[in-house]
Design an enzyme around this catalytic site. Structure first.
Site, PDB file in Angstrom:
ATOM      1  N   SER A   1     -10.390 -80.057 -32.760  1.00 16.79           N
ATOM      2  CA  SER A   1      -9.391 -81.188 -32.912  1.00 16.79           C
ATOM      3  C   SER A   1      -9.922 -82.189 -31.980  1.00 16.79           C
ATOM      4  CB  SER A   1      -8.176 -80.531 -32.581  1.00 16.79           C
ATOM      5  OG  SER A   1      -7.330 -81.621 -32.670  1.00 16.79           O
TER       6      SER A   1
ATOM      7  N   HIS B   1     -11.188 -82.089 -36.580  1.00 17.48           N
ATOM      8  CA  HIS B   1      -9.986 -82.029 -36.933  1.00 17.48           C
ATOM      9  C   HIS B   1      -9.492 -83.405 -36.670  1.00 17.48           C
ATOM     10  CE1 HIS B   1      -6.463 -79.862 -38.458  1.00 17.48           C
ATOM     11  NE2 HIS B   1      -5.651 -80.268 -37.417  1.00 17.48           N
TER      12      HIS B   1
ATOM     13  N   ASP C   1      -5.668 -85.016 -35.928  1.00 19.14           N
ATOM     14  CA  ASP C   1      -4.264 -84.851 -35.780  1.00 19.14           C
ATOM     15  C   ASP C   1      -3.585 -86.249 -35.931  1.00 19.14           C
ATOM     16  OD1 ASP C   1      -3.740 -81.848 -35.885  1.00 19.14           O
ATOM     17  OD2 ASP C   1      -4.776 -82.020 -33.864  1.00 19.14           O
TER      18      ASP C   1
ATOM     19  N   MET D   1       0.091 -88.197 -35.992  1.00 18.45           N
ATOM     20  CA  MET D   1       1.353 -87.696 -35.637  1.00 18.45           C
ATOM     21  C   MET D   1       2.235 -89.124 -35.611  1.00 18.45           C
ATOM     22  SD  MET D   1       0.994 -85.275 -32.484  1.00 18.45           S
ATOM     23  CE  MET D   1      -0.166 -83.943 -32.403  1.00 18.45           C
TER      24      MET D   1
ATOM     25  N   HIS E   1      -4.834 -83.980 -40.704  1.00 23.82           N
ATOM     26  CA  HIS E   1      -3.769 -83.267 -40.557  1.00 23.82           C
ATOM     27  C   HIS E   1      -2.561 -84.222 -40.504  1.00 23.82           C
ATOM     28  CE1 HIS E   1      -1.192 -79.899 -38.423  1.00 23.82           C
ATOM     29  NE2 HIS E   1      -0.564 -80.081 -39.556  1.00 23.82           N
TER      30      HIS E   1
ATOM     31  N   MET F   1       0.636 -84.959 -39.833  1.00 24.67           N
ATOM     32  CA  MET F   1       2.254 -84.579 -39.367  1.00 24.67           C
ATOM     33  C   MET F   1       3.111 -85.657 -39.135  1.00 24.67           C
ATOM     34  SD  MET F   1       0.861 -81.765 -35.999  1.00 24.67           S
ATOM     35  CE  MET F   1      -0.513 -82.501 -36.120  1.00 24.67           C
TER      36      MET F   1
ATOM     37  N   MET G   1       0.486 -73.098 -39.148  1.00 21.57           N
ATOM     38  CA  MET G   1       0.495 -73.293 -37.597  1.00 21.57           C
ATOM     39  C   MET G   1       0.823 -72.222 -36.819  1.00 21.57           C
ATOM     40  SD  MET G   1      -0.240 -76.683 -37.409  1.00 21.57           S
ATOM     41  CE  MET G   1       0.276 -76.956 -35.987  1.00 21.57           C
TER      42      MET G   1
ATOM     43  N   ASP H   1      -4.197 -73.223 -37.064  1.00 22.65           N
ATOM     44  CA  ASP H   1      -4.194 -74.243 -35.830  1.00 22.65           C
ATOM     45  C   ASP H   1      -3.256 -74.131 -34.809  1.00 22.65           C
ATOM     46  OD1 ASP H   1      -4.227 -76.664 -34.493  1.00 22.65           O
ATOM     47  OD2 ASP H   1      -3.526 -77.814 -36.250  1.00 22.65           O
TER      48      ASP H   1
END
Length: 219
Positions: A7, A32, A34, A36, A65, A67, A138, A176
C-alpha cells in the site's frame, strides 16, 4: 502462493515514483492505492489525479481501494485514470447502488471487488458475490495505516472462501490491515490469496525478502 499488494499509503509521498519502482523491483505483484474521502472514513488521502499520475510509472496492476461514500459517482473516473482492480465498500451505499456499481465497473473492463469492514458479517456479501472478481476483508478499521491485525477476522475469510467456492470459485480474497511477516501465513491458511501490506513493507529491513515471505515463497 499469495500475491502481495504493498500500500502506497505508507510510502514517501514526496518520492512516490521512486517507492513504486521499489515495489516493482522487489518482486511485489500489485500496487495498492487507498482512497479516503473524509466522509466514509475520517481521513483524506489521495484521489483520481494521483492514480492518473502513477499509472505510467509501473507495469504492475493498480489495486484501487475506494474508502469513499457512494462510490458509484466516481468509478468511471478512477477506471479512466488507470485502475485495474476497483474495490468498493458495501457499507458505503444502498444495495441497489452497490450492484449497479459493480456492473458498471465490469462493463468498463475493470476488475470489480467489494470490501467488508470488521463489523460487517460475511453473509452481507452474498448478494454481490457473483459480480465480484475479488472480496476484500478488512482486518483493521478502515481509514488509518499501521493498526494491529485482527486475527478474529480469519473465520470470516474462511467463510467467504466457502461461499465463493460454491458460486464464484475464481473470485479472489484479499486481506488488508496489519499484515506482516508474522500474520501473513495465517491469512494464507485461512483462504486469502492477495495480501495488502503497508507499513510492514516500507519498514522492512529487506523489502525483497519481506515480499517473498508474504507470498509464501520462504518457509
Amino acid at each position: 502462493m499469495a500475491r502481495i499488494s504493498p500500500s502506497i499509503l505508507s510510502a514517501d509521498f514526496a518520492n512516490l515514483e521512486r517507492d513504486i519502482h521499489d515495489i516493482e523491483k522487489n518482486g511485489a505483484d500489485w500496487v495498492h492505492v487507498d482512497v479516503m474521502d473524509g466522509l466514509f472514513v475520517p481521513n483524506i488521502s489521495i484521489g483520481i489525479p494521483v492514480v492518473q499520475a502513477i499509472r505510467p510509472v509501473t507495469r504492475l496492476p493498480l489495486d484501487v481501494h475506494l474508502m469513499i461514500d457512494r462510490p458509484i459517482r466516481y468509478v468511471e473516473a478512477f477506471i479512466k485514470a488507470g485502475a485495474d482492480w476497483l474495490t468498493i465498500h458495501i457499507e458505503a451505499d444502498q444495495p441497489a447502488n452497490n450492484l449497479a456499481c459493480l456492473e458498471k465497473i465490469r462493463q468498463l473492463g475493470c476488475k470489480a471487488a467489494i470490501s467488508l469492514k470488521p463489523g460487517t458479517p460475511a453473509e452481507a456479501a452474498i448478494p454481490y458475490l457473483s459480480l465480484c472478481d475479488m472480496v476484500l476483508v478488512m482486518t483493521v478499521e478502515p481509514g488509518f495505516g499501521g493498526q494491529k491485525f485482527m486475527a478474529d477476522m480469519m473465520p470470516k475469510v474462511s467463510a467467504l472462501r466457502r461461499m465463493l467456492d460454491a458460486v464464484n470459485p475464481g473470485c479472489l480474497i484479499e486481506v488488508d490491515g496489519g499484515v506482516d511477516a508474522a500474520t501473513c501465513a495465517l491469512c494464507r491458511e485461512s483462504g486469502a490469496e492477495v495480501l495488502v501490506a503497508g507499513s510492514a513493507y516500507f519498514k522492512a529491513a529487506d523489502r525483497a525478502a519481506f515480499v517473498k515471505c508474504v507470498q509464501g515463497k520462504t518457509p
